[in-house]
Design an enzyme around this catalytic site. Structure first.
Site, PDB file in Angstrom:
ATOM      1  N   TYR A 125      -2.195  -0.767  10.391  1.00 16.47           N
ATOM      2  CA  TYR A 125      -2.358  -1.317   8.884  1.00 16.47           C
ATOM      3  C   TYR A 125      -1.108  -0.933   8.150  1.00 16.47           C
ATOM      4  CZ  TYR A 125      -4.018  -1.461   4.158  1.00 16.47           C
ATOM      5  OH  TYR A 125      -4.223  -1.783   2.892  1.00 16.47           O
ATOM      6  N   SER A 161       0.978  -1.095  -0.041  1.00 14.56           N
ATOM      7  CA  SER A 161      -0.008  -0.146   0.066  1.00 14.56           C
ATOM      8  C   SER A 161       0.934   1.170   0.150  1.00 14.56           C
ATOM      9  CB  SER A 161      -0.794  -0.058   1.360  1.00 14.56           C
ATOM     10  OG  SER A 161      -1.471   1.321   1.450  1.00 14.56           O
TER      11      SER A 161
HETATM   12  N1  LIG Z   1      -8.758  -0.830  -1.645  1.00 20.10           N
HETATM   13  C1  LIG Z   1      -7.769  -0.128  -1.280  1.00 20.10           C
HETATM   14  O1  LIG Z   1      -7.713   0.905  -1.142  1.00 20.10           O
HETATM   15  C2  LIG Z   1      -6.500  -0.547  -1.024  1.00 20.10           C
HETATM   16  C3  LIG Z   1      -5.270   0.429  -0.960  1.00 20.10           C
HETATM   17  C4  LIG Z   1      -3.903  -0.304  -0.628  1.00 20.10           C
HETATM   18  C5  LIG Z   1      -3.660  -1.764  -0.407  1.00 20.10           C
HETATM   19  N2  LIG Z   1      -4.841  -2.477  -0.549  1.00 20.10           N
HETATM   20  C6  LIG Z   1      -4.631  -4.024  -0.356  1.00 20.10           C
HETATM   21  O2  LIG Z   1      -5.190  -4.696  -1.343  1.00 20.10           O
HETATM   22  C7  LIG Z   1      -5.272  -6.061  -1.144  1.00 20.10           C
HETATM   23  C8  LIG Z   1      -6.677  -6.453  -1.306  1.00 20.10           C
HETATM   24  O3  LIG Z   1      -7.669  -5.824  -0.711  1.00 20.10           O
HETATM   25  P1  LIG Z   1      -9.037  -5.265  -1.702  1.00 20.10           P
HETATM   26  O4  LIG Z   1      -8.837  -3.839  -1.533  1.00 20.10           O
HETATM   27  O5  LIG Z   1      -9.309  -5.888  -2.776  1.00 20.10           O
HETATM   28  O6  LIG Z   1     -10.088  -5.394  -0.375  1.00 20.10           O
HETATM   29  P2  LIG Z   1     -11.657  -6.633  -0.389  1.00 20.10           P
HETATM   30  O7  LIG Z   1     -12.324  -6.263  -1.496  1.00 20.10           O
HETATM   31  O8  LIG Z   1     -11.797  -6.667   1.033  1.00 20.10           O
HETATM   32  O9  LIG Z   1     -10.724  -7.932  -0.518  1.00 20.10           O
HETATM   33  C9  LIG Z   1      -9.981  -8.485   0.441  1.00 20.10           C
HETATM   34  C10 LIG Z   1      -9.678  -9.910  -0.143  1.00 20.10           C
HETATM   35  O10 LIG Z   1      -9.339 -10.866   0.972  1.00 20.10           O
HETATM   36  C11 LIG Z   1      -9.889 -11.819   1.517  1.00 20.10           C
HETATM   37  N3  LIG Z   1      -9.729 -12.119   2.938  1.00 20.10           N
HETATM   38  C12 LIG Z   1      -9.949 -11.208   4.056  1.00 20.10           C
HETATM   39  N4  LIG Z   1      -9.714 -11.860   5.180  1.00 20.10           N
HETATM   40  C13 LIG Z   1      -9.118 -13.058   4.485  1.00 20.10           C
HETATM   41  C14 LIG Z   1      -8.922 -14.140   5.656  1.00 20.10           C
HETATM   42  N5  LIG Z   1      -8.844 -14.092   6.994  1.00 20.10           N
HETATM   43  N6  LIG Z   1      -8.602 -15.226   4.915  1.00 20.10           N
HETATM   44  C15 LIG Z   1      -8.456 -15.259   3.601  1.00 20.10           C
HETATM   45  N7  LIG Z   1      -8.893 -14.388   2.785  1.00 20.10           N
HETATM   46  C16 LIG Z   1      -9.268 -13.128   3.290  1.00 20.10           C
HETATM   47  C17 LIG Z   1     -11.279 -11.520   1.330  1.00 20.10           C
HETATM   48  O11 LIG Z   1     -12.032 -12.541   0.785  1.00 20.10           O
HETATM   49  P3  LIG Z   1     -12.985 -13.459   1.960  1.00 20.10           P
HETATM   50  O12 LIG Z   1     -13.792 -12.584   2.646  1.00 20.10           O
HETATM   51  O13 LIG Z   1     -13.810 -14.306   0.670  1.00 20.10           O
HETATM   52  O14 LIG Z   1     -11.959 -14.262   2.670  1.00 20.10           O
HETATM   53  C18 LIG Z   1     -11.085 -10.824  -0.135  1.00 20.10           C
HETATM   54  O15 LIG Z   1     -11.355 -11.830  -1.307  1.00 20.10           O
HETATM   55  C19 LIG Z   1      -5.148  -6.009   0.731  1.00 20.10           C
HETATM   56  O16 LIG Z   1      -4.134  -6.480   0.873  1.00 20.10           O
HETATM   57  C20 LIG Z   1      -5.386  -4.671   0.908  1.00 20.10           C
HETATM   58  O17 LIG Z   1      -4.421  -4.476   2.048  1.00 20.10           O
HETATM   59  C21 LIG Z   1      -6.129  -2.062  -0.879  1.00 20.10           C
END
Ligand SMILES: NC(=O)c1ccc[n+]([C@@H]2O[C@H](COP(=O)([O-])OP(=O)(O)OC[C@H]3O[C@@H](n4cnc5c(N)ncnc54)[C@H](OP(=O)(O)O)[C@@H]3O)[C@@H](O)[C@H]2O)c1
Length: 258
Positions: free
Chosen positions: A150, A137
């Site tokens: 975080y 991030s």
């Molecule tokens: N969106 C942003 O603004 C942003 C910015 C910087 C970095 N990121 C990073 O991007 C990555 C993906 O996040 P996203 O933004 O796409 O959010 P998201 O839509 O909430 O996706 C998160 C994914 O992780 C899975 N997950 C959550 N808890 C889990 C667990 N305990 N075991 C296995 N899988 C789990 C969820 O699936 P299930 O609930 O089905 O398990 C989902 O597929 C993360 O590492 C996040 O830190 C996001």
């Protein structure tokens, strides 16, 4: 013939990686907790792309479920791309955070990607090819902007990627750290936040498409929203200037008097 294992493939960034890598002809192993969402995506991608897609339901904060994924990685020589994407956020201050929630976040954002990487890396090095994509991030570089742990978990992912790349990039293994800024996914709502209050949100398809351009260029660090690459290069240059001072056996003059 290439197989990618993507964690957190049931929504957001991970689901778009699944779509894009499927369109490139990669076979897939999709990991997350929501089996129904994974199965729906898997059958759509099999149908549309004629690829093989396997689903593993696993809560990566659960040691025995993580073990299942580790075994899968250790036993399958065909997996040559690991996308460490699964992650969550924790809204709120460090001082008021519940220790159990911090523990779970560390398991998901730090321990899981570390152990998953360790399960594939020696085979990749022995083969002389393979790719690790770690979703960090921009907060890794801007910790003051976000309270709680975080940002620190994402700084770990960035640092691990840099250190791992230094170790394996000369051995044919490619490591990429992707640093998204605010991206429209479920992460905010899941953490009890509200994405409508966040300015300048990137669409998730645009984020992943840009990250894959960085992947194809074999960038170590990909920060899709930063307009000028020179900004990152200046940051890296400053790090080198600082590091030049690390090889002194004496403390700096400013510390020699109180
Ligand atoms: N969106 C942003 O603004 C942003 C910015 C910087 C970095 N990121 C990073 O991007 C990555 C993906 O996040 P996203 O933004 O796409 O959010 P998201 O839509 O909430 O996706 C998160 C994914 O992780 C899975 N997950 C959550 N808890 C889990 C667990 N305990 N075991 C296995 N899988 C789990 C969820 O699936 P299930 O609930 O089905 O398990 C989902 O597929 C993360 O590492 C996040 O830190 C996001």
């Amino acid at each position: 013939m290439s197989t990618a294992l993507i964690t957190g493939a049931s929504s957001g960034i991970g689901a778009i990686y699944a779509r894009r890598l499927a369109a490139r002809g990669n076979d897939l192993v999709l990991v997350a907790r929501a089996t129904d969402r994974l199965e729906a995506l898997a059958s759509e991608l099999r149908e549309a792309n004629g690829i093989s897609v396997e689903v593993i339901t696993a809560d990566l904060t659960n040691a025995s479920q993580l073990q299942t994924v580790l075994e899968r990685l250790r036993s399958d020589p065909m997996i040559d791309i690991l996308v460490n994407n699964a992650g969550a956020a924790l809204v709120g201050n460090f001082a008021s955070a519940e220790p159990e929630k911090m523990d779970a976040l560390l398991s998901l954002n730090v321990v899981a990607p570390t152990l998953l990487t360790s399960a594939v890396i020696s085979k990749m090095v022995a083969r002389g090819n393979g790719s690790i994509i770690n979703i960090a991030s921009v907060l890794a570089l801007l910790p003051e902007y976000s309270h709680g742990i975080y940002a620190a978990t994402k700084a770990y992912v960035l640092t691990l990627s840099q250190s791992l790349a230094a170790e394996v990039s000369g051995k044919g293994v490619y490591v990429q750290a992707v640093l998204p800024a605010a991206t429209r996914t479920e992460i905010y709502e899941r953490a009890g936040g509200d994405i409508s209050k966040v300015p300048d949100v990137m669409e998730v398809e645009a984020l992943v498409d840009a990250a894959l351009v960085g992947f194809d260029r074999r960038e170590l660090i990909t920060i899709p929203p930063v307009p000028e690459v020179e900004a990152w290069e200046a940051f890296e240059h400053a790090r080198g200037v600082l590091a030049a001072g690390f090889s002194n056996s004496e403390p700096a003059q400013r510390y020699k008097s109180s």
